[in-house]
Design an enzyme around this catalytic site. Structure first.
Site, PDB file in Angstrom:
ATOM      1  N   ASP A  40     -27.322  -1.661  25.853  1.00  0.00           N
ATOM      2  CA  ASP A  40     -28.487  -1.133  25.990  1.00  0.00           C
ATOM      3  C   ASP A  40     -28.540  -0.649  27.646  1.00  0.00           C
ATOM      4  O   ASP A  40     -27.859  -1.432  28.246  1.00  0.00           O
ATOM      5  CB  ASP A  40     -29.786  -1.932  25.693  1.00  0.00           C
ATOM      6  CG  ASP A  40     -30.706  -0.860  25.495  1.00  0.00           C
ATOM      7  OD1 ASP A  40     -30.768   0.441  25.606  1.00  0.00           O
ATOM      8  OD2 ASP A  40     -32.058  -1.591  25.475  1.00  0.00           O
TER       9      ASP A  40
ATOM     10  N   ARG B  26     -30.698   4.461  31.440  1.00  0.00           N
ATOM     11  CA  ARG B  26     -31.414   3.951  32.718  1.00  0.00           C
ATOM     12  C   ARG B  26     -30.220   3.846  33.636  1.00  0.00           C
ATOM     13  O   ARG B  26     -30.400   4.179  34.969  1.00  0.00           O
ATOM     14  CB  ARG B  26     -32.108   2.771  32.470  1.00  0.00           C
ATOM     15  CG  ARG B  26     -33.464   2.873  31.988  1.00  0.00           C
ATOM     16  CD  ARG B  26     -34.046   1.491  31.408  1.00  0.00           C
ATOM     17  NE  ARG B  26     -33.410   1.201  30.298  1.00  0.00           N
ATOM     18  CZ  ARG B  26     -33.644   0.074  29.515  1.00  0.00           C
ATOM     19  NH1 ARG B  26     -34.106  -1.015  30.402  1.00  0.00           N
ATOM     20  NH2 ARG B  26     -32.893  -0.109  28.586  1.00  0.00           N
TER      21      ARG B  26
ATOM     22  N   HIS C  72     -23.750   7.170  28.633  1.00  0.00           N
ATOM     23  CA  HIS C  72     -22.968   6.920  27.421  1.00  0.00           C
ATOM     24  C   HIS C  72     -21.409   6.804  27.568  1.00  0.00           C
ATOM     25  O   HIS C  72     -20.770   5.935  27.212  1.00  0.00           O
ATOM     26  CB  HIS C  72     -23.474   7.619  26.242  1.00  0.00           C
ATOM     27  CG  HIS C  72     -25.048   7.499  26.038  1.00  0.00           C
ATOM     28  ND1 HIS C  72     -25.606   6.461  25.773  1.00  0.00           N
ATOM     29  CD2 HIS C  72     -25.940   8.735  25.853  1.00  0.00           C
ATOM     30  CE1 HIS C  72     -26.790   6.560  25.463  1.00  0.00           C
ATOM     31  NE2 HIS C  72     -26.935   8.101  25.472  1.00  0.00           N
TER      32      HIS C  72
ATOM     33  N   SER D 223     -28.162   3.560  16.206  1.00  0.00           N
ATOM     34  CA  SER D 223     -29.082   3.138  15.274  1.00  0.00           C
ATOM     35  C   SER D 223     -29.629   4.093  14.212  1.00  0.00           C
ATOM     36  O   SER D 223     -29.645   5.285  14.654  1.00  0.00           O
ATOM     37  CB  SER D 223     -30.230   2.056  16.150  1.00  0.00           C
ATOM     38  OG  SER D 223     -31.167   3.326  16.304  1.00  0.00           O
TER      39      SER D 223
ATOM     40  N   LEU E  15      -8.582  -9.497  16.212  1.00  0.00           N
ATOM     41  CA  LEU E  15      -9.632  -9.074  16.649  1.00  0.00           C
ATOM     42  C   LEU E  15     -10.336  -8.202  15.481  1.00  0.00           C
ATOM     43  O   LEU E  15      -9.673  -7.059  15.440  1.00  0.00           O
ATOM     44  CB  LEU E  15     -10.230  -8.528  17.972  1.00  0.00           C
ATOM     45  CG  LEU E  15     -11.624  -8.387  18.077  1.00  0.00           C
ATOM     46  CD1 LEU E  15     -12.282  -9.700  18.549  1.00  0.00           C
ATOM     47  CD2 LEU E  15     -11.599  -7.087  19.480  1.00  0.00           C
TER      48      LEU E  15
ATOM     49  N   ARG F 171     -27.660  -8.899  24.348  1.00  0.00           N
ATOM     50  CA  ARG F 171     -28.218  -7.733  24.712  1.00  0.00           C
ATOM     51  C   ARG F 171     -28.293  -7.571  26.090  1.00  0.00           C
ATOM     52  O   ARG F 171     -29.060  -8.412  27.054  1.00  0.00           O
ATOM     53  CB  ARG F 171     -29.719  -7.662  24.090  1.00  0.00           C
ATOM     54  CG  ARG F 171     -30.384  -6.257  24.306  1.00  0.00           C
ATOM     55  CD  ARG F 171     -31.376  -5.904  23.460  1.00  0.00           C
ATOM     56  NE  ARG F 171     -32.027  -4.661  23.692  1.00  0.00           N
ATOM     57  CZ  ARG F 171     -32.727  -4.091  22.804  1.00  0.00           C
ATOM     58  NH1 ARG F 171     -33.086  -4.531  21.629  1.00  0.00           N
ATOM     59  NH2 ARG F 171     -32.976  -2.555  22.750  1.00  0.00           N
TER      60      ARG F 171
HETATM   61  C1  FPP Z   1     -28.572   2.545  24.077  1.00  0.00           C
HETATM   62  O1  FPP Z   1     -28.787   2.754  25.613  1.00  0.00           O
HETATM   63  C2  FPP Z   1     -27.335   2.807  23.894  1.00  0.00           C
HETATM   64  C3  FPP Z   1     -26.841   3.599  22.788  1.00  0.00           C
HETATM   65  C4  FPP Z   1     -28.053   4.189  21.943  1.00  0.00           C
HETATM   66  C5  FPP Z   1     -25.577   3.938  22.681  1.00  0.00           C
HETATM   67  C6  FPP Z   1     -24.706   3.005  22.950  1.00  0.00           C
HETATM   68  C7  FPP Z   1     -23.352   3.529  22.808  1.00  0.00           C
HETATM   69  C8  FPP Z   1     -22.137   3.236  23.622  1.00  0.00           C
HETATM   70  C9  FPP Z   1     -22.264   2.031  24.731  1.00  0.00           C
HETATM   71  C10 FPP Z   1     -20.976   3.820  23.432  1.00  0.00           C
HETATM   72  C11 FPP Z   1     -20.320   3.528  22.113  1.00  0.00           C
HETATM   73  C12 FPP Z   1     -18.853   3.563  21.969  1.00  0.00           C
HETATM   74  C13 FPP Z   1     -18.277   3.950  20.658  1.00  0.00           C
HETATM   75  C14 FPP Z   1     -16.738   3.832  20.748  1.00  0.00           C
HETATM   76  C15 FPP Z   1     -19.105   4.427  19.515  1.00  0.00           C
HETATM   77  P1  FPP Z   1     -29.728   3.709  25.844  1.00  0.00           P
HETATM   78  O2  FPP Z   1     -29.329   5.294  25.555  1.00  0.00           O
HETATM   79  O3  FPP Z   1     -31.083   3.385  24.847  1.00  0.00           O
HETATM   80  O4  FPP Z   1     -30.454   3.291  27.241  1.00  0.00           O
HETATM   81  P2  FPP Z   1     -31.941   3.324  27.953  1.00  0.00           P
HETATM   82  O5  FPP Z   1     -32.616   2.177  27.213  1.00  0.00           O
HETATM   83  O6  FPP Z   1     -31.533   3.137  29.351  1.00  0.00           O
HETATM   84  O7  FPP Z   1     -32.482   4.956  27.783  1.00  0.00           O
END
Ligand code: FPP
Length: 254
Positions: free
Chosen positions: A34, A38, A51, A79, A145, A202
């Site tokens: 997460d 931000r 991202h 999600s 893994l 987390r």
């Molecule tokens: C939450 O941060 C993160 C996500 C919704 C996406 C997480 C995905 C990745 C880190 C990349 C995944 C990689 C692959 C290869 C599939 P947020 O956007 O909710 O952050 P915020 O709470 O700061 O807005």
């Protein structure tokens, strides 16, 4: 194990004494990645660049987890609720598995990593699904893994569908009420091939589960950090493992 940890630490500037070579290494680590948005905002960038930066952390963590002897690493990547985000962001998130796999699959195969997706496949763009399923096929026989992407995953939907499937088996006469146990229920979940997580990490300071593996996390050790996922480093991962090694797991007993 000590040699393995030392070997890994020689290449990385992190505190070698943190993770105990004689301590228990969690078999299954699950991560809610997460704080990408931000992180981007704090750097004056559009959210999607958070991202993108987040993706680059994924491979580092997979390689470290493998080196430390973690068997399962499960990453919450999209999600069932993330569809509520603006379409351009959803589209970008949908493109990430393919981007990641184009870049990293060969090395992950070399490292004997098995890739799998837990989540709902219907509704995903075809090129996303094709890339994921190709990676699953190519790594199906690897026994290193097990790297699982929880993608289009939601625990409530997973549990609801499990109940529906159990009820269908009951109605078909293939299941008796007395056969329904914790273990049997687990076998209807998307995580049926994995043990429950030992450690949940987390990032970003949020202190909640957010519809992630709610059944499976019943006795998982929880570890939270304020660090945003794009800044999450090998040292942070080792801090989490070291803290895990200091915990006493009693599972309700004395
Ligand atoms: C939450 O941060 C993160 C996500 C919704 C996406 C997480 C995905 C990745 C880190 C990349 C995944 C990689 C692959 C290869 C599939 P947020 O956007 O909710 O952050 P915020 O709470 O700061 O807005």
């Amino acid at each position: 194990m000590l040699a393995l940890i030392k070997k890994w630490f020689r290449g990385a500037k992190i505190d070698a004494n943190l993770v105990s070579s004689t301590g228990d290494i969690p078999r299954h680590v699950a991560v809610i990645m997460d704080g990408n948005g931000r992180w981007a905002k704090a750097h004056g960038m559009p959210r999607v660049l958070g991202h993108r930066r987040g993706v680059s952390v994924v491979k580092k963590m997979a390689i470290l987890a493998d080196s430390l002897g973690v068997k399962y690493l499960t990453l919450y990547s999209f999600s069932t609720e993330n569809w509520k985000r603006p379409k351009p962001e959803v589209d970008y998130l949908m493109s990430l598995p393919r981007e990641f796999l184009i870049k990293e699959l060969d090395e992950l195969i070399e490292k004997n990593v098995k890739i799998q997706m837990i989540g709902f496949r219907e509704g995903l763009p075809k090129d996303t699904l094709d890339a994921v399923e190709e990676a699953e096929r190519k790594t199906a026989n690897n026994d290193g893994l097990i790297l699982s992407f929880a993608f289009n995953y939601g625990s409530r939907k997973e549990m609801t569908l499990a109940m529906q499937a159990m009820f269908a088996d009951f109605q078909a006469g293939n299941l008796a009420k007395t056969e329904i146990t914790d273990e049997l229920y687990s076998s209807y979940l998307l995580t049926r091939s994995m043990p429950d997580p030992d450690l949940l990490i987390r990032t970003s300071g949020e202190l909640r589960i957010s519809n992630f593996m709610m059944w499976q996390l019943a006795y998982t050790e929880l570890w939270f950090t304020d660090v945003y996922w794009p800044d999450f480093s090998e040292q942070h991962f080792c801090d989490a493992i070291a803290e895990y090694q200091r915990r006493v797991r009693r599972y309700g007993a004395l």
